[in-house]
Design an enzyme around this catalytic site. Sequence first.
Site, PDB file in Angstrom:
ATOM      1  N   LYS A  52     -17.193  10.457   0.263  1.00 31.07           N
ATOM      2  CA  LYS A  52     -17.568   9.746   1.485  1.00 31.07           C
ATOM      3  C   LYS A  52     -19.077   9.556   1.608  1.00 31.07           C
ATOM      4  O   LYS A  52     -19.534   8.695   2.348  1.00 31.07           O
ATOM      5  CB  LYS A  52     -16.974  10.450   2.683  1.00 31.07           C
ATOM      6  CG  LYS A  52     -15.445  10.417   2.600  1.00 31.07           C
ATOM      7  CD  LYS A  52     -14.768  10.760   3.871  1.00 31.07           C
ATOM      8  CE  LYS A  52     -13.277  10.461   3.813  1.00 31.07           C
ATOM      9  NZ  LYS A  52     -12.548  11.360   2.889  1.00 31.07           N
TER      10      LYS A  52
HETATM   11  C1  LIG Z   1     -11.242  11.025   2.519  1.00 38.14           C
HETATM   12  C2  LIG Z   1     -10.802  11.586   1.229  1.00 38.14           C
HETATM   13  C3  LIG Z   1      -9.738  11.026   0.525  1.00 38.14           C
HETATM   14  C4  LIG Z   1      -8.919   9.875   1.071  1.00 38.14           C
HETATM   15  O1  LIG Z   1      -9.651   8.678   1.144  1.00 38.14           O
HETATM   16  P1  LIG Z   1      -9.155   7.491   2.112  1.00 38.14           P
HETATM   17  O2  LIG Z   1     -10.209   6.451   2.024  1.00 38.14           O
HETATM   18  O3  LIG Z   1      -9.057   8.098   3.483  1.00 38.14           O
HETATM   19  O4  LIG Z   1      -7.840   7.046   1.613  1.00 38.14           O
HETATM   20  C5  LIG Z   1      -9.416  11.570  -0.714  1.00 38.14           C
HETATM   21  N1  LIG Z   1     -10.106  12.621  -1.215  1.00 38.14           N
HETATM   22  C6  LIG Z   1     -11.129  13.185  -0.558  1.00 38.14           C
HETATM   23  C7  LIG Z   1     -11.819  14.354  -1.162  1.00 38.14           C
HETATM   24  C8  LIG Z   1     -11.530  12.683   0.671  1.00 38.14           C
HETATM   25  O5  LIG Z   1     -12.551  13.252   1.312  1.00 38.14           O
END
Ligand SMILES: *Cc1c(COP(=O)(O)O)cnc(C)c1O
Length: 492
Positions: free
Chosen positions: A111
């Site tokens: 993120k």
């Molecule tokens: C947020 C997250 C996901 C999922 O991603 P989305 O965009 O919500 O589908 C997968 N793995 C990790 C480590 C995350 O932080």
Amino acid sequence: MFFIDTRNNGIQADAATAILRGLAPDGGLFLPDEIPAISAEEIARMTALPYEEIAAFVLGRFLPGFDTGELLGFARAAYASFDDRRIVPLNPLGDGISLLELYHGPTCAFKDLALQMLPYLMAASVKKCGEDHTVAILVATSGDTGKAALAGFADVPGTMIGVFYPDGGVSDIQRAQMVTQEGENVRVMAVEGNFDDAQTGVKRIFSDAALCERLRSAGVVLSSANSINWGRLAPQIAYYYSAYAQLLASGAVRAGEKVDFAVPTGNFGDILAGYYAKKSGLPVGNLICASNSNNVLTDFLRSGVYDRERPFLLTMSPSMDILISSNLERLLYLLSGDPERVAGWMRALTDTGRYDVGDLREKARAEGFLGYYADEEETARTIRETWEERQCAVDPHTAVGLAAARQYRAETGEKRPCVVLSTASPFKFAGSMLRCLGRDCPKSGFDALDALSDFTGAPVPAPLGALRTKAERFSGTVAPADMASAVEKWLS
Ligand SMILES: *Cc1c(COP(=O)(O)O)cnc(C)c1O
């Protein structure tokens, strides 16, 4: 290009407004009215570019009104704190499978790629829109978004950042990351409920017109840093291009050859960014939507019925413990082109917990969306085997993606190159990693960090090691029904 609303034909906005607002006024999501094209020559040129330039180029296409020079400045600033100069290094695992390491940012999860960038996009959007109010960002988090948003927005002038996480629904390290966050403009709250309760609560605040009006009089406008915000989604498109450029540069694919992507999925933002990469010209084969035991998306992609009426399970991949995947709404719009139908499905989801998209399922499949899931046992086995066979420690989210990629390849016999998005550092989930690897797991999350480091020989990432000595600033919980009043009290 301008931005339209998934639920209403009448809305048009420019990119800055879409970013500033986050959510369309009727609760729908903004998306561009057309998808820009990126040519094979432009992709070939990316093989020689640093990540920041690829990001600025791709973002420039998806954010009309922002120029590439401006975006390059943002990208350089946003990614300066990453601990690998390649920003998103590709790590070949054998058998044509590679891991795209998306966890080299300050909070050790993918993120950061978007949330280190979003504050720059937000500040620029405030200026472009002539907004003179304080922008208060509200975030519901399943664990990783919250910290990444806090890290991005802490002490950014003109902004406030409030984060809601499910009490007991995040890992020790994730919690420590959030409640120790420094900054004058930050607030962290534990919600007595699961992620869906937190996300629904935040969406309810956004669509509470009376509350928004009172806040506006107090000098505050609300916005979102969840992947419902286009400014959050768009920066994620760039790393699909970078992954492909890295495969081209290493000779692992020829120009134009298709590559599959397997994406550990929760809110459907990451994989939707992959679909935008595909539609804008990247040679993408299938998009493997990987879920954990909360496999509502697997069932949806296989049956066309979205049914959230099922137990909410807490797994060792908490960032994917989600039963309401917000960005699926954008895909439904892209496939149907019909805001009335989309609004109807979303109403049905709220009212009855389910909806049926009928023949749209075939269309999703034809566009390359395939659903697979790994339960806890398969996830643990994947972590163990990947360590034993390749001496590679993959975190539980990445392991779900890898397991899904393997299921897909075994079932279809497909051998084309496959990139698995590696979404978090294994250290973020050190306790689960140790248990899966058959090691003793110390009680404290911090001791688990050291134990995992001793076992794997890899150093503890600096931002996680530093948490040990930080003071906790936020405690206490809030009921979902009290989220709105808590926000109002904090902001006015
Ligand atoms: C947020 C997250 C996901 C999922 O991603 P989305 O965009 O919500 O589908 C997968 N793995 C990790 C480590 C995350 O932080």
